[in-house]
Design an enzyme around this catalytic site. Structure first.
Site, PDB file in Angstrom:
ATOM      1  N   ASP A  35      26.232  34.300  36.748  1.00 32.57           N
ATOM      2  CA  ASP A  35      27.204  33.947  36.263  1.00 32.57           C
ATOM      3  C   ASP A  35      27.062  32.820  35.138  1.00 32.57           C
ATOM      4  O   ASP A  35      26.161  32.157  35.085  1.00 32.57           O
ATOM      5  CB  ASP A  35      28.377  33.328  37.286  1.00 32.57           C
ATOM      6  N   GLU A  86      34.806  39.581  30.666  1.00 35.43           N
ATOM      7  CA  GLU A  86      36.221  38.855  30.146  1.00 35.43           C
ATOM      8  C   GLU A  86      37.411  39.602  30.759  1.00 35.43           C
ATOM      9  O   GLU A  86      37.371  40.906  30.358  1.00 35.43           O
ATOM     10  CB  GLU A  86      36.060  38.768  28.296  1.00 35.43           C
ATOM     11  N   THR A 136      39.050  48.686  36.221  1.00 31.13           N
ATOM     12  CA  THR A 136      40.545  48.103  36.194  1.00 31.13           C
ATOM     13  C   THR A 136      41.468  49.529  35.961  1.00 31.13           C
ATOM     14  O   THR A 136      40.991  50.500  35.382  1.00 31.13           O
ATOM     15  CB  THR A 136      40.827  47.118  35.191  1.00 31.13           C
ATOM     16  N   TYR A 162      40.956  44.454  25.789  1.00 29.94           N
ATOM     17  CA  TYR A 162      40.467  44.247  27.252  1.00 29.94           C
ATOM     18  C   TYR A 162      40.345  45.885  27.795  1.00 29.94           C
ATOM     19  O   TYR A 162      39.019  46.124  28.362  1.00 29.94           O
ATOM     20  CB  TYR A 162      41.215  43.427  27.997  1.00 29.94           C
ATOM     21  N   ASN A 192      45.365  42.155  40.922  1.00 25.85           N
ATOM     22  CA  ASN A 192      44.889  41.234  42.129  1.00 25.85           C
ATOM     23  C   ASN A 192      45.485  39.798  42.083  1.00 25.85           C
ATOM     24  O   ASN A 192      45.970  39.451  40.931  1.00 25.85           O
ATOM     25  CB  ASN A 192      43.564  40.929  42.174  1.00 25.85           C
ATOM     26  N   ARG A 297      54.053  40.530  24.914  1.00 24.80           N
ATOM     27  CA  ARG A 297      52.778  40.847  24.495  1.00 24.80           C
ATOM     28  C   ARG A 297      52.484  41.855  23.715  1.00 24.80           C
ATOM     29  O   ARG A 297      53.291  42.915  23.808  1.00 24.80           O
ATOM     30  CB  ARG A 297      51.903  40.818  25.865  1.00 24.80           C
TER      31      ARG A 297
HETATM   32  P1  NAD Z   1      37.323  36.349  35.793  1.00 23.33           P
HETATM   33  O1  NAD Z   1      37.810  36.147  34.626  1.00 23.33           O
HETATM   34  O2  NAD Z   1      38.098  35.457  37.003  1.00 23.33           O
HETATM   35  O3  NAD Z   1      35.981  35.999  36.360  1.00 23.33           O
HETATM   36  C1  NAD Z   1      35.042  36.735  35.392  1.00 23.33           C
HETATM   37  C2  NAD Z   1      33.635  36.073  35.773  1.00 23.33           C
HETATM   38  O4  NAD Z   1      32.670  36.616  34.928  1.00 23.33           O
HETATM   39  C3  NAD Z   1      33.521  34.507  35.642  1.00 23.33           C
HETATM   40  O5  NAD Z   1      32.908  33.782  36.501  1.00 23.33           O
HETATM   41  C4  NAD Z   1      32.933  34.391  34.207  1.00 23.33           C
HETATM   42  O6  NAD Z   1      32.132  33.262  34.255  1.00 23.33           O
HETATM   43  C5  NAD Z   1      31.962  35.434  34.381  1.00 23.33           C
HETATM   44  N1  NAD Z   1      31.430  36.048  33.104  1.00 23.33           N
HETATM   45  C6  NAD Z   1      32.042  36.073  32.034  1.00 23.33           C
HETATM   46  N2  NAD Z   1      31.140  36.588  31.096  1.00 23.33           N
HETATM   47  C7  NAD Z   1      29.979  36.520  31.501  1.00 23.33           C
HETATM   48  C8  NAD Z   1      28.719  37.077  31.000  1.00 23.33           C
HETATM   49  N3  NAD Z   1      28.638  37.209  29.774  1.00 23.33           N
HETATM   50  N4  NAD Z   1      27.716  36.971  31.571  1.00 23.33           N
HETATM   51  C9  NAD Z   1      27.686  36.391  33.129  1.00 23.33           C
HETATM   52  N5  NAD Z   1      28.992  36.133  33.627  1.00 23.33           N
HETATM   53  C10 NAD Z   1      29.942  36.005  32.876  1.00 23.33           C
HETATM   54  O7  NAD Z   1      37.811  37.748  36.350  1.00 23.33           O
HETATM   55  P2  NAD Z   1      37.997  38.666  37.685  1.00 23.33           P
HETATM   56  O8  NAD Z   1      39.810  38.622  37.562  1.00 23.33           O
HETATM   57  O9  NAD Z   1      37.566  38.156  38.726  1.00 23.33           O
HETATM   58  O10 NAD Z   1      37.956  39.890  37.397  1.00 23.33           O
HETATM   59  C11 NAD Z   1      36.358  40.305  37.939  1.00 23.33           C
HETATM   60  C12 NAD Z   1      36.501  41.940  37.362  1.00 23.33           C
HETATM   61  O11 NAD Z   1      37.367  42.651  38.030  1.00 23.33           O
HETATM   62  C13 NAD Z   1      36.334  42.228  36.184  1.00 23.33           C
HETATM   63  O12 NAD Z   1      35.564  43.054  35.865  1.00 23.33           O
HETATM   64  C14 NAD Z   1      37.878  42.711  35.797  1.00 23.33           C
HETATM   65  O13 NAD Z   1      38.024  43.645  34.703  1.00 23.33           O
HETATM   66  C15 NAD Z   1      38.034  43.566  37.149  1.00 23.33           C
HETATM   67  N6  NAD Z   1      39.402  43.536  37.532  1.00 23.33           N
HETATM   68  C16 NAD Z   1      40.180  42.520  37.619  1.00 23.33           C
HETATM   69  C17 NAD Z   1      41.367  42.660  38.354  1.00 23.33           C
HETATM   70  C18 NAD Z   1      42.441  41.746  38.239  1.00 23.33           C
HETATM   71  O14 NAD Z   1      43.579  41.750  38.662  1.00 23.33           O
HETATM   72  N7  NAD Z   1      41.968  40.275  38.139  1.00 23.33           N
HETATM   73  C19 NAD Z   1      42.026  44.143  38.620  1.00 23.33           C
HETATM   74  C20 NAD Z   1      40.959  44.940  38.448  1.00 23.33           C
HETATM   75  C21 NAD Z   1      39.804  44.865  37.939  1.00 23.33           C
HETATM   76  O1  DAU Z   2      45.798  46.034  36.325  1.00 23.48           O
HETATM   77  C1  DAU Z   2      44.635  45.275  36.552  1.00 23.48           C
HETATM   78  C2  DAU Z   2      44.576  44.113  35.476  1.00 23.48           C
HETATM   79  O2  DAU Z   2      45.454  43.197  35.858  1.00 23.48           O
HETATM   80  C3  DAU Z   2      43.128  43.358  35.372  1.00 23.48           C
HETATM   81  O3  DAU Z   2      42.276  44.591  34.825  1.00 23.48           O
HETATM   82  C4  DAU Z   2      43.051  42.359  34.349  1.00 23.48           C
HETATM   83  O4  DAU Z   2      41.622  41.813  34.525  1.00 23.48           O
HETATM   84  C5  DAU Z   2      43.970  41.489  34.771  1.00 23.48           C
HETATM   85  O5  DAU Z   2      44.186  40.284  33.917  1.00 23.48           O
HETATM   86  C6  DAU Z   2      45.731  42.077  35.083  1.00 23.48           C
HETATM   87  O6  DAU Z   2      45.900  42.343  33.824  1.00 23.48           O
HETATM   88  P1  DAU Z   2      47.598  41.979  33.410  1.00 23.48           P
HETATM   89  O7  DAU Z   2      47.785  41.840  31.917  1.00 23.48           O
HETATM   90  O8  DAU Z   2      48.368  42.876  34.055  1.00 23.48           O
HETATM   91  O9  DAU Z   2      47.819  40.514  34.193  1.00 23.48           O
HETATM   92  P2  DAU Z   2      48.408  39.225  33.832  1.00 23.48           P
HETATM   93  O10 DAU Z   2      48.476  38.430  34.833  1.00 23.48           O
HETATM   94  O11 DAU Z   2      47.887  38.613  32.536  1.00 23.48           O
HETATM   95  O12 DAU Z   2      50.032  40.072  33.326  1.00 23.48           O
HETATM   96  C7  DAU Z   2      50.868  40.582  34.333  1.00 23.48           C
HETATM   97  C8  DAU Z   2      52.069  41.007  33.729  1.00 23.48           C
HETATM   98  O13 DAU Z   2      52.826  39.796  33.828  1.00 23.48           O
HETATM   99  C9  DAU Z   2      51.995  41.594  32.565  1.00 23.48           C
HETATM  100  O14 DAU Z   2      53.204  42.583  32.341  1.00 23.48           O
HETATM  101  C10 DAU Z   2      52.429  40.476  31.399  1.00 23.48           C
HETATM  102  C11 DAU Z   2      53.245  39.658  32.303  1.00 23.48           C
HETATM  103  N1  DAU Z   2      53.228  37.874  31.726  1.00 23.48           N
HETATM  104  C12 DAU Z   2      52.015  37.527  32.050  1.00 23.48           C
HETATM  105  C13 DAU Z   2      51.838  36.051  31.566  1.00 23.48           C
HETATM  106  C14 DAU Z   2      50.423  35.530  31.627  1.00 23.48           C
HETATM  107  C15 DAU Z   2      54.337  37.312  31.657  1.00 23.48           C
HETATM  108  O15 DAU Z   2      55.342  37.849  31.612  1.00 23.48           O
HETATM  109  N2  DAU Z   2      54.167  36.162  31.212  1.00 23.48           N
HETATM  110  C16 DAU Z   2      52.856  35.489  31.398  1.00 23.48           C
HETATM  111  O16 DAU Z   2      52.842  34.205  31.111  1.00 23.48           O
END
Ligand code: NAD
Ligand code: DAU
Length: 360
Positions: A35, A86, A136, A162, A192, A297
């Site tokens: 990481d 990211e 995603t 993204y 998630n 957004r």
């Molecule tokens: P996060 O932003 O919480 O974590 C990302 C991690 O990657 C961090 O620890 C960061 O330091 C590391 N990272 C970033 N750039 C890097 C680089 N260049 N080299 C090495 N490490 C690096 O993300 P998350 O929410 O845990 O998501 C993890 C994965 O799951 C991502 O690929 C995201 O697209 C995917 N995903 C997320 C969600 C969601 O709801 N959060 C849903 C579906 C898929």
């Molecule tokens: O669907 C999977 C994706 O879910 C992942 O791939 C992304 O990494 C993860 O960040 C997430 O993306 P979203 O854009 O759906 O998640 P976020 O929590 O940013 O926003 C969820 C919803 O809430 C979206 O419709 C935007 C809205 N929102 C978000 C924020 C941060 C608000 O209304 N207010 C806010 O302040």
């Protein structure tokens, strides 16, 4: 015994996955977590496992070919689980390039390094070596408000920088599978939530703001729909796909927990009121009056919803944690980890928050 190279293991899902894997397999696996520790990476997330003899942390950028090659040279890696990315849509709208760099170039480096380490002289790959690319549902674009689901066959139509960068990374994985028969799978998961989620994302941001009596920013009309999955269910799905899924296949992960953002906010407020004792001074802060509609957004996708038919019928995975239970567990975790929240919201977070929300 499998040796896992996990990228992005200090982030939200990666750290939950590492905890899940050690709980499930104990000393029967080895995990190397690579990481870069961006703003989203936090070694606090892994405090309780950092001294295990079957765990190693390497601080490196996945775009750094030499650093990644060195890990493959030093360790007998037979499983890659690639989370590093990211991950925040709003940030991608402000600074798209870093998303292309890490999500596209970084994935290319990971694929190429694994290919170089695993390829045999005849062009085939070492048996039982596998790469899982964590992606995603946003690659599929946006669904109509009144129906339809994302299937593995749904054409890609990403909208944000993204999701475009994640779609590109998926295409690279598919290209490696098609061209070299590189042993991989892709999972495309819905939103998630759970412990260790950085409070730039909706659920932890709302919990944190509500407890402090700060405005709860709702983008647009608040009726955008996401399909929420408890993070541990995602961790389990990744492990099941890697161990029992058909190689070269994509599996969608999520399912049937669609909620409008405004509904999520009301559930969080109600659950906070239920869980906080009258004597807790934070209880007085929790109020529906904090809900503030703000500028939408840019390019905001309206609705995401996964049909998890394939992963259910082929692998037997389905979501286990009902939202009412998952949100209580999440809130409980944030109550018990106030220090974690304080640490991640000090310093740069304030700057981020001001730049993202002050002009909305
Ligand atoms: P996060 O932003 O919480 O974590 C990302 C991690 O990657 C961090 O620890 C960061 O330091 C590391 N990272 C970033 N750039 C890097 C680089 N260049 N080299 C090495 N490490 C690096 O993300 P998350 O929410 O845990 O998501 C993890 C994965 O799951 C991502 O690929 C995201 O697209 C995917 N995903 C997320 C969600 C969601 O709801 N959060 C849903 C579906 C898929
Ligand atoms: O669907 C999977 C994706 O879910 C992942 O791939 C992304 O990494 C993860 O960040 C997430 O993306 P979203 O854009 O759906 O998640 P976020 O929590 O940013 O926003 C969820 C919803 O809430 C979206 O419709 C935007 C809205 N929102 C978000 C924020 C941060 C608000 O209304 N207010 C806010 O302040």
């Amino acid at each position: 015994m499998h040796t896992y190279l996990v990228t992005g293991g200090a982030g939200f899902i990666g750290s939950n996955y590492i905890h899940y894997m050690f709980r499930k397999y104990g000393d029967d696996i080895r995990i190397i977590n690579v990481d870069k520790l961006t703003y989203a990476g936090n070694l606090e997330n892994l405090k309780d496992i950092e001294n295990r003899s079957n765990y190693r942390f390497v601080r490196a950028d996945i775009c750094d070919k030499d650093a990644i090659a060195a890990i493959f040279a030093e360790e007998d890696v037979d499983r890659v689980v690639h989370f590093a990315a990211e991950s925040h849509v709003d940030r991608s709208i402000e600074t798209p390039e870093v998303f292309v760099q890490t999500n596209v170039l970084g994935t290319a480096v990971m694929l190429n390094s694994a290919k170089a380490a695993w390829e045999l002289p005849d062009g085939s790959f070492k048996p039982d070596h596998k790469f899982l690319h964590v992606s995603t549902d946003e690659v599929y674009g946006s669904l109509e408000e009144d129906g339809g689901y994302f299937y593995e066959t749904t054409p890609y139509a990403p909208h944000s920088p993204y999701s475009a960068s994640k779609a590109s990374s998926d295409m690279l994985v598919k290209a490696y599978m098609d061209t070299y028969k590189f042993p991989a799978n892709i999972t495309n998961c819905s939103n998630n939530y759970g412990p260790y989620q950085f409070p730039e994302k909706l659920i932890p941001l709302i919990i944190n703001n509500a407890l402090q009596g700060k405005n709860l920013p709702v983008y647009g009309d608040g009726r955008n729909v996401r399909d929420w999955l408890y993070v541990e269910d995602h961790a389990k799905a990744i492990d099941m796909v890697q161990e029992t899924g058909r190689l070269f296949e994509t599996y969608n992960v999520g399912g049937h927990n669609e909620k409008q953002n405004i509904e999520i906010i009301h559930i969080i407020l109600d659950t906070l009121r239920e869980m906080l004792p009258e004597s807790d001074p934070r209880r007085a802060n929790v109020s529906d009056d904090l809900i503030t509609y703000v500028t939408d957004r840019k390019g905001h996708d309206r609705r995401y919803a996964i049909a998890p038919d394939k992963i259910k019928s082929e692998i037997g995975w389905e979501p286990e944690t009902m939202f009412a239970e998952g949100i209580r567990k999440t809130i409980k975790w944030f109550f018990e980890n106030e220090e974690w929240m304080k640490n991640v919201t000090s310093g740069d977070y304030e700057k981020y928050y001001d730049s993202m929300y002050s002009n909305r």
